[in-house]
Design a protein around this motif. Structure first.
Motif, PDB file in Angstrom:
ATOM      1  N   GLY A   1     -13.358  -9.132  -5.361  1.00  0.00           N
ATOM      2  CA  GLY A   1     -11.847  -9.598  -5.303  1.00  0.00           C
ATOM      3  C   GLY A   1     -10.764  -9.275  -4.970  1.00  0.00           C
ATOM      4  O   GLY A   1     -11.234  -8.991  -3.708  1.00  0.00           O
ATOM      5  N   HIS A   2      -8.921 -10.115  -4.969  1.00  0.00           N
ATOM      6  CA  HIS A   2      -8.165  -9.371  -4.020  1.00  0.00           C
ATOM      7  C   HIS A   2      -7.460  -8.910  -4.994  1.00  0.00           C
ATOM      8  O   HIS A   2      -7.695  -8.699  -6.096  1.00  0.00           O
ATOM      9  CB  HIS A   2      -7.404 -10.692  -4.327  1.00  0.00           C
ATOM     10  N   ILE A   3      -7.481  -7.989  -4.119  1.00  0.00           N
ATOM     11  CA  ILE A   3      -6.278  -6.888  -5.408  1.00  0.00           C
ATOM     12  C   ILE A   3      -4.825  -7.254  -4.482  1.00  0.00           C
ATOM     13  O   ILE A   3      -4.875  -6.823  -3.492  1.00  0.00           O
ATOM     14  CB  ILE A   3      -6.272  -5.409  -4.658  1.00  0.00           C
ATOM     15  N   TYR A   4      -4.114  -6.931  -6.192  1.00  0.00           N
ATOM     16  CA  TYR A   4      -2.385  -7.383  -5.554  1.00  0.00           C
ATOM     17  C   TYR A   4      -1.851  -6.007  -6.606  1.00  0.00           C
ATOM     18  O   TYR A   4      -2.111  -5.442  -6.893  1.00  0.00           O
ATOM     19  CB  TYR A   4      -1.871  -8.007  -6.301  1.00  0.00           C
ATOM     20  N   VAL A   5      -1.169  -6.040  -4.778  1.00  0.00           N
ATOM     21  CA  VAL A   5       0.089  -4.831  -5.430  1.00  0.00           C
ATOM     22  C   VAL A   5       1.712  -4.561  -5.253  1.00  0.00           C
ATOM     23  O   VAL A   5       1.530  -5.510  -4.774  1.00  0.00           O
ATOM     24  CB  VAL A   5      -0.136  -3.273  -4.288  1.00  0.00           C
ATOM     25  N   LEU A   6       1.931  -4.437  -6.338  1.00  0.00           N
ATOM     26  CA  LEU A   6       3.664  -4.837  -6.808  1.00  0.00           C
ATOM     27  C   LEU A   6       4.562  -3.648  -6.301  1.00  0.00           C
ATOM     28  O   LEU A   6       4.118  -2.522  -7.320  1.00  0.00           O
ATOM     29  CB  LEU A   6       3.813  -5.257  -8.089  1.00  0.00           C
ATOM     30  N   GLU A   7       4.736  -2.925  -5.095  1.00  0.00           N
ATOM     31  CA  GLU A   7       5.317  -2.073  -5.132  1.00  0.00           C
ATOM     32  C   GLU A   7       6.029  -1.592  -5.523  1.00  0.00           C
ATOM     33  O   GLU A   7       6.465  -0.292  -6.387  1.00  0.00           O
ATOM     34  CB  GLU A   7       5.172  -1.782  -3.818  1.00  0.00           C
ATOM     35  N   GLU A   8       7.254  -2.523  -5.656  1.00  0.00           N
ATOM     36  CA  GLU A   8       8.619  -2.722  -6.152  1.00  0.00           C
ATOM     37  C   GLU A   8       8.149  -1.908  -8.160  1.00  0.00           C
ATOM     38  O   GLU A   8       9.099  -0.880  -8.294  1.00  0.00           O
ATOM     39  CB  GLU A   8       9.175  -3.840  -6.751  1.00  0.00           C
ATOM     40  N   PHE A   9       7.279  -2.251  -8.995  1.00  0.00           N
ATOM     41  CA  PHE A   9       6.972  -1.614  -9.908  1.00  0.00           C
ATOM     42  C   PHE A   9       5.949  -0.266 -10.171  1.00  0.00           C
ATOM     43  O   PHE A   9       6.328   0.515 -10.959  1.00  0.00           O
ATOM     44  CB  PHE A   9       5.652  -3.265 -11.165  1.00  0.00           C
ATOM     45  N   CYS A  10       5.834   0.137  -8.677  1.00  0.00           N
ATOM     46  CA  CYS A  10       5.070   0.737  -8.898  1.00  0.00           C
ATOM     47  C   CYS A  10       5.602   2.701  -8.921  1.00  0.00           C
ATOM     48  O   CYS A  10       6.991   2.650  -8.446  1.00  0.00           O
ATOM     49  CB  CYS A  10       4.349   1.324  -7.446  1.00  0.00           C
TER      50      CYS A  10
ATOM     51  N   ALA B   1      -0.648   5.303  -0.157  1.00  0.00           N
ATOM     52  CA  ALA B   1       0.456   4.982   0.896  1.00  0.00           C
ATOM     53  C   ALA B   1       1.591   5.889   1.926  1.00  0.00           C
ATOM     54  O   ALA B   1       1.746   6.701   0.760  1.00  0.00           O
ATOM     55  CB  ALA B   1       1.233   3.563   0.976  1.00  0.00           C
ATOM     56  N   SER B   2       1.236   6.338   2.950  1.00  0.00           N
ATOM     57  CA  SER B   2       2.736   7.180   3.183  1.00  0.00           C
ATOM     58  C   SER B   2       4.046   6.784   3.015  1.00  0.00           C
ATOM     59  O   SER B   2       5.133   7.298   3.091  1.00  0.00           O
ATOM     60  CB  SER B   2       1.542   7.140   4.628  1.00  0.00           C
ATOM     61  N   HIS B   3       4.411   5.168   2.725  1.00  0.00           N
ATOM     62  CA  HIS B   3       5.761   5.313   3.167  1.00  0.00           C
ATOM     63  C   HIS B   3       6.437   4.910   1.587  1.00  0.00           C
ATOM     64  O   HIS B   3       5.374   4.819   0.656  1.00  0.00           O
ATOM     65  CB  HIS B   3       5.852   3.771   3.676  1.00  0.00           C
ATOM     66  N   PHE B   4       6.986   4.834   1.568  1.00  0.00           N
ATOM     67  CA  PHE B   4       7.910   4.249   0.231  1.00  0.00           C
ATOM     68  C   PHE B   4       8.481   3.387  -0.160  1.00  0.00           C
ATOM     69  O   PHE B   4       9.043   3.141   0.215  1.00  0.00           O
ATOM     70  CB  PHE B   4       9.105   5.636   0.082  1.00  0.00           C
ATOM     71  N   ASN B   5       8.145   3.552  -1.885  1.00  0.00           N
ATOM     72  CA  ASN B   5       9.228   1.997  -2.670  1.00  0.00           C
ATOM     73  C   ASN B   5      10.354   2.613  -2.766  1.00  0.00           C
ATOM     74  O   ASN B   5      10.601   3.681  -2.215  1.00  0.00           O
ATOM     75  CB  ASN B   5       7.946   1.463  -3.588  1.00  0.00           C
ATOM     76  N   ASP B   6      11.109   1.261  -3.094  1.00  0.00           N
ATOM     77  CA  ASP B   6      12.570   1.520  -3.466  1.00  0.00           C
ATOM     78  C   ASP B   6      12.376   2.819  -4.686  1.00  0.00           C
ATOM     79  O   ASP B   6      13.586   3.362  -3.825  1.00  0.00           O
ATOM     80  CB  ASP B   6      13.345   0.164  -4.143  1.00  0.00           C
TER      81      ASP B   6
ATOM     82  N   PRO C   1       4.040   4.021  -2.764  1.00  0.00           N
ATOM     83  CA  PRO C   1       2.343   2.901  -3.470  1.00  0.00           C
ATOM     84  C   PRO C   1       1.158   3.187  -3.440  1.00  0.00           C
ATOM     85  O   PRO C   1       0.713   3.774  -2.280  1.00  0.00           O
ATOM     86  CB  PRO C   1       2.889   1.966  -3.606  1.00  0.00           C
ATOM     87  N   PRO C   2       0.330   2.584  -4.332  1.00  0.00           N
ATOM     88  CA  PRO C   2      -1.515   2.555  -3.478  1.00  0.00           C
ATOM     89  C   PRO C   2      -1.605   1.240  -2.190  1.00  0.00           C
ATOM     90  O   PRO C   2      -0.281   0.556  -2.586  1.00  0.00           O
ATOM     91  CB  PRO C   2      -2.165   2.356  -5.220  1.00  0.00           C
ATOM     92  N   GLU C   3      -2.090   2.092  -1.522  1.00  0.00           N
ATOM     93  CA  GLU C   3      -2.612   0.888  -0.607  1.00  0.00           C
ATOM     94  C   GLU C   3      -4.304   0.562  -0.808  1.00  0.00           C
ATOM     95  O   GLU C   3      -4.822   1.338  -0.422  1.00  0.00           O
ATOM     96  CB  GLU C   3      -2.135   1.174   0.873  1.00  0.00           C
TER      97      GLU C   3
END
Lengths: 288, 89
Positions: B17-26, B44-49, B54-56
């Motif tokens: 599979g391909h995994i899509y992550v929409l970080e803005e919604f997480c 993930a170590s970074h933050f979203n808005d 979010p997951p990575e």
């Protein structure tokens, strides 16, 4: 006057389709539910069930009440109605009787359906009204600040029971089964495909059907009872739930720290309200 | 001695599979990370808005397209797609 075509909802991301995008008012997302709340999972399981059933969206109507779960009506690209507090089932009853071909689904919370709407629930179940009721149970009134509700377990702390609840709570599956529901199941939001299967069965079953979905409420119920984040509540479900189909609903009590039953409790067939009404109308010479 | 019957091993193709992550919604609840049966995801170590992690994807080869991340996600922020189903790459 020509009928105005529905405005196409914007895509989440150009060119890439989320599998549930066609059921959602994407311009209203992301939703307002807290991080770790189970309502989003319950909603997506419901949409996967609709996807699996393959019904025409024009034949589906969703009615919701007040509360966090009541917000569902605003996020669906279906005919939906957000009713006043506790009155989702009466509205759905009228909808079903006026348009018997419609698939009418009530999606609401435990406070709305069983506190202020409790009487409507038992009477719709008694009459075997052909609607599906999905109740997301988070054990308290989440939206108004975490007050004690009719499902709050004994000993649980809420804003209005800071020293622990001493009232006996409702056992919702037992209530639904004894009031006459023809299909009764309980799942948690951790159940994934099992939850989807229960919803598919409930939606396609003739008669009054009821699915209780246990959902974490980390902001109110979880925080006051020191259950941790939503993730910790799901871990709690994983450790404490016992899957037992065909169990006696009487045994399905929920108490903090004790194992609880999930699965399908009732699956029977009996004539619906509309069928009985039409039969009676024919009997006395009416049109039916 | 009877002749040995020729054994046939059935060949299965494990879906990828391909995994899509929409970080803005997480909203960083961590459900997908915790309940992925193959441990494909990590926070993930970074933050979203919104200020959530979010997951990575840390082990893309391990994904078997069970779709549980997609089902458990309360925010419609992660989904999987079978390889070759989309031209988005």
């Amino acid at each position: 006057m020509p009928v105005r075509a529905a405005r196409a909802a914007p895509e989440f991301v150009p060119r890439v389709r989320h599998p549930l995008e066609r059921w959602l008012r994407t311009d209203r997302l992301p939703h307002i539910w807290c991080s770790g709340c189970g309502l989003g999972t319950a909603l997506s399981a419901f949409l996967y069930a609709l996807d699996e059933l393959g019904w025409d969206p024009d034949t589906v109507a969703v009615v919701s009440g007040i509360g966090c779960a009541g917000r569902v009506a605003g996020y669906l690209r279906l005919d939906t109605y957000h009713t006043t507090h506790g009155r989702a089932i009466p509205f759905a009853t009228g909808l079903k009787l006026a348009k018997p071909d419609l698939h009418v689904i009530v999606f609401s919370g435990d406070g709305d359906l069983f506190a202020i709407g409790g009487n409507h629930f038992i009477h719709a179940a008694r009459r075997n009204m052909d609607i599906a009721v999905i109740c997301v149970n988070n054990f308290n009134y989440g939206m108004t600040g975490g007050q004690l509700g009719p499902t709050t377990p004994v000993g649980a702390r809420t804003t209005t029971s800071p020293f622990g609840n001493f009232e006996h709570p409702f056992n919702l599956v037992h209530l639904a089964a004894s009031a006459g529901a023809t299909y009764v199941a309980r799942c948690t939001t951790l159940d994934g495909r099992r939850l989807q299967k229960a919803l598919v069965e409930a939606l396609s079953h003739k008669g009054f059907t009821f699915v209780e979905i246990l959902a974490p409420c980390p902001t109110n119920y979880g925080r006051r009872n020191r259950l941790g984040e939503g993730l910790d509540e799901l871990r709690y479900y994983r450790e404490h739930m016992v899957i037992k189909h065909g169990a006696d609903p009487k045994e399905a009590d929920i108490a903090p720290g004790k194992p609880f039953l999930v699965g399908k409790f009732v699956d029977i067939q009996k004539p619906t309200y509309l069928e009985l009404y039409q039969a009676k109308a024919r009997e006395i010479g009416g049109e039916g | 001695m009877s002749e040995l019957q020729e054994r046939v091993a059935k060949r299965w193709k494990v879906p990828k599979g391909h995994i899509y992550v929409l970080e803005e919604f997480c909203k960083g609840c961590g459900f997908c990370v915790e309940f992925c049966p193959k441990k494909v995801l990590a926070q993930a170590s970074h933050f979203n808005d919104k200020g959530y992690h979010p997951p990575e994807v840390v082990d893309p080869e391990a994904c078997v397209l069970c779709g549980f991340c997609e089902r458990i996600c309360p925010d419609f922020a992660i989904w999987v797609e079978e390889e070759g189903k989309s031209d988005a790459g």
